[in-house]
Design an enzyme around this catalytic site. Structure first.
Site, PDB file in Angstrom:
ATOM      1  N   ASN A 184     -43.282  76.462 -20.861  1.00 22.36           N
ATOM      2  CA  ASN A 184     -43.696  75.016 -20.700  1.00 22.36           C
ATOM      3  C   ASN A 184     -43.378  76.303 -18.992  1.00 22.36           C
ATOM      4  O   ASN A 184     -43.269  76.983 -18.605  1.00 22.36           O
ATOM      5  CB  ASN A 184     -42.250  74.912 -20.607  1.00 22.36           C
ATOM      6  CG  ASN A 184     -40.974  75.201 -19.907  1.00 22.36           C
ATOM      7  OD1 ASN A 184     -40.799  76.297 -20.572  1.00 22.36           O
ATOM      8  ND2 ASN A 184     -40.272  74.685 -19.245  1.00 22.36           N
ATOM      9  N   CYS A 185     -43.694  74.810 -18.535  1.00 20.73           N
ATOM     10  CA  CYS A 185     -43.304  74.602 -16.330  1.00 20.73           C
ATOM     11  C   CYS A 185     -42.937  73.727 -16.066  1.00 20.73           C
ATOM     12  O   CYS A 185     -42.152  72.805 -16.885  1.00 20.73           O
ATOM     13  CB  CYS A 185     -45.944  74.498 -16.281  1.00 20.73           C
ATOM     14  SG  CYS A 185     -45.716  72.863 -16.697  1.00 20.73           S
ATOM     15  N   ILE A 186     -42.667  73.128 -15.529  1.00 15.18           N
ATOM     16  CA  ILE A 186     -42.071  72.596 -14.505  1.00 15.18           C
ATOM     17  C   ILE A 186     -41.705  70.561 -15.375  1.00 15.18           C
ATOM     18  O   ILE A 186     -40.583  70.107 -15.878  1.00 15.18           O
ATOM     19  CB  ILE A 186     -42.256  71.948 -13.101  1.00 15.18           C
ATOM     20  CG1 ILE A 186     -41.802  72.625 -12.077  1.00 15.18           C
ATOM     21  CG2 ILE A 186     -41.417  70.479 -12.691  1.00 15.18           C
ATOM     22  CD1 ILE A 186     -42.080  72.415 -11.217  1.00 15.18           C
TER      23      ILE A 186
END
Length: 549
Positions: A489-491
């Site tokens: 995942n990213c932000i």
């Protein structure tokens, strides 16, 4: 060919994601530095007398000093964060090896320059090679580019040699212990090559920076528009990092030190009592002040337009969605929850949005707004604008944001009604009988699969079922654990490599709370969740067989 393209795409996504850890620290340290330096500065204490007290001065000076952590050690943080983020197992060894590789590279550069008899005090030599103090070593300041190169090389070495077997006599140095050893050796050799190629490469970077500089205020326009256009595919971080941390974003002298990169220049100025030079003020044109027109005004205006265009009976249902998106945008500087509400129903409207963001950067540059930092949210406006005094021209931001609010509101309301765009709350309702039957079938299907997976899920996943997101049902909508090849995942997004992207049920994921789904190709999928994406990812990971993601 297709597999190579998919692998490259996955790598670029992963690389962009690894930037988030140091950037998040940088944003926090920037706030600490901004608050500390502003509240301990003479400009503020002369107007607020009680801040001159010794206790206040010590606290705010400590805050400013703490904020320098990320700014002072930024390259080595990236060199560690990249292998940490790209590694799927033994992440601690990968990060440790990143540090070892970074130091080995700079010590090798120092060895080469010393052996060649380069005078580290000679100004011509300093300018030609880009000599600087790096972690106490006289080396060549390759900045973020060198750190990224180290991180990528170390991540490849980690993947290749993590399980390296050695002869019995050398068995102690095998396995994970071999990764930092081979990292030191390889990066030391590469370090010997840097003085041979960097002067030329540094000249190219400077040429690009000068080229953008020659476009004047249009440079920030193209930067702002490009960042928005790259955001849906998750590669905007690379563009942003180039401007923030290299000569492309500007370079100059701040309090006697040569600094490169728009964000580096801005943070260096925060810790400098001298008045900012043109290099610093020009550099902030690429920072958060340009975002504020759209983030504080434009996108909230678009959200209000979507609310007013929704069917009346649907407005209560979409109100929470839109409000949470506005809060994430205005307070957190996270725009995806709002952008993905219209990106897929009207890509051309997203293009217009990108142009308007670029115009926001252009307007702030023309009017001489000087705020800076990274997020473009209300916190940046307060800390780096209001608290720094009227020289930042913070008072212009509410005016610009109000203009953008009106522009977005009327543009979006016209576009939605004129072209009957299916933004939230405007979907065509099915016939009553079909609707009831469809809901009943979907409800039974969701309940059956969710209940089955929750019973088998560890405790973290069960806790999420009682919250906003049903992690077990989302996993089922993704195609089950068997469909996932890698998960991260990213932000705001789940980033996945799957066996079959067609098995990902986009409609059902949206019912379960996802903002949007991006199918990049037959195997790479992104699911936009929002600020709680880390918890969702962790919960889903507990239900996937160990070792797969």
């Amino acid at each position: 060919m297709q597999k190579t393209k998919a692998a490259l795409w996955e790598f670029l996504q992963g690389l962009g994601k690894t930037f988030m850890l140091p950037v998040a620290l940088l944003a926090f340290c920037g706030i600490m530095l901004g608050i500390g330096s502003s509240l301990s500065s003479d400009a503020v204490t002369d107007n607020v007398a009680f801040l001159k007290g010794e206790g206040f001065h010590l606290v705010f000076t400590w805050m400013a000093n703490t904020g320098l952590v990320a700014f002072t050690f930024l390259p080595v943080l990236f060199a560690m964060a990249i292998p940490l983020g790209l590694a799927r197992e033994d992440k601690g060894v990968a990060a440790f090896s990143g540090f070892v590789g970074f130091v080995a590279m700079n010590l090798a550069v120092n060895f080469y320059l010393t052996a060649k008899g380069v005078d580290f005090e000679d100004e011509k030599a300093i300018e030609h090679y880009g000599i600087a103090d790096v972690l106490g070593v006289q080396s060549i300041d390759t900045g973020l580019l060198g750190a990224v190169a180290v991180g990528i090389v170390v991540s490849l070495l980690h993947r290749r040699f993590r399980t390296q077997r050695m002869p019995d006599a050398l068995a102690f140095f095998g396995g994970l212990r071999f990764v930092p050893i081979v990292s030191a050796l390889v990066l030391s050799v590469l370090g010997l090559l840097i003085p041979l190629v960097w002067p030329t490469f540094n000249g190219w970077i400077s040429a690009v920076g000068r080229g953008i500089g020659h476009t004047g205020v249009f440079g920030p326009f193209f930067f702002g528009m490009g960042e928005v256009l790259l955001r849906p595919i998750g590669l905007h971080h690379i563009l942003v990092a180039m401007f923030r941390f290299t000569d492309v974003g500007g370079s100059g002298t701040v309090c006697g030190d040569h600094v490169s990169g728009a964000l580096n220049l801005f943070y260096a100025q925060l810790d400098c009592s001298a008045a900012p030079g043109s290099a610093v003020t020009d550099a902030t044109h690429f920072l958060s002040q340009g975002k504020m027109a759209a983030y504080l005004g434009g996108l909230p205006g678009a959200a209000l337009a979507m609310y007013h265009c929704a069917r009346r009976r649907m407005r209560p249902e979409i109100k929470a969605l839109l409000v949470s998106g506005v809060v994430a945008c205005v307070v957190g500087g996270i725009t995806e929850p709002l952008e993905f509400l219209f990106l897929f129903v009207a890509p051309w409207l997203y293009l217009v949005h990108a142009v308007l963001v670029g115009l926001g950067f252009l307007t702030a540059a023309v009017l001489g707004v000087f705020i800076g930092n990274t997020d473009g949210n209300v916190i940046d406006w307060l800390v780096f604008g209001v608290l720094q005094g009227s020289t930042t021209k913070w008072y212009l931001v509410p005016v610009i944001a109000a203009v953008w609010f009106a522009a977005y509101y009327f543009l979006f309301r016209w576009a939605i009604t004129r072209f009957d765009l299916k933004t939230p709350g405007r979907e065509d309702p099915p016939a009553d009988d079909e609707h009831d039957e469809h809901d009943e079938h979907d409800g039974a299907h969701d309940a059956e699969h969710a209940e089955e997976q929750v019973r088998a899920a560890p405790e973290p996943a069960r806790e999420l079922v009682a919250g906003k997101y049903d992690a077990a049902a989302m996993l089922d909508a993704i195609g089950g654990a068997g469909n996932i090849r890698s998960l991260d995942n990213c932000i705001t997004r789940l980033r996945m490599t799957v066996a079959d992207a067609e098995a990902v049920d986009e409609a059902r994921l949206k019912k379960l709370g996802a903002v949007g789904v991006v199918k990049l190709d037959g195997h790479n999928v992104q699911v936009v969740i929002g600020p709680q994406v880390q918890s969702v990812k962790d919960a889903i990971a507990t239900m996937v067989p160990a070792g797969r993601p």
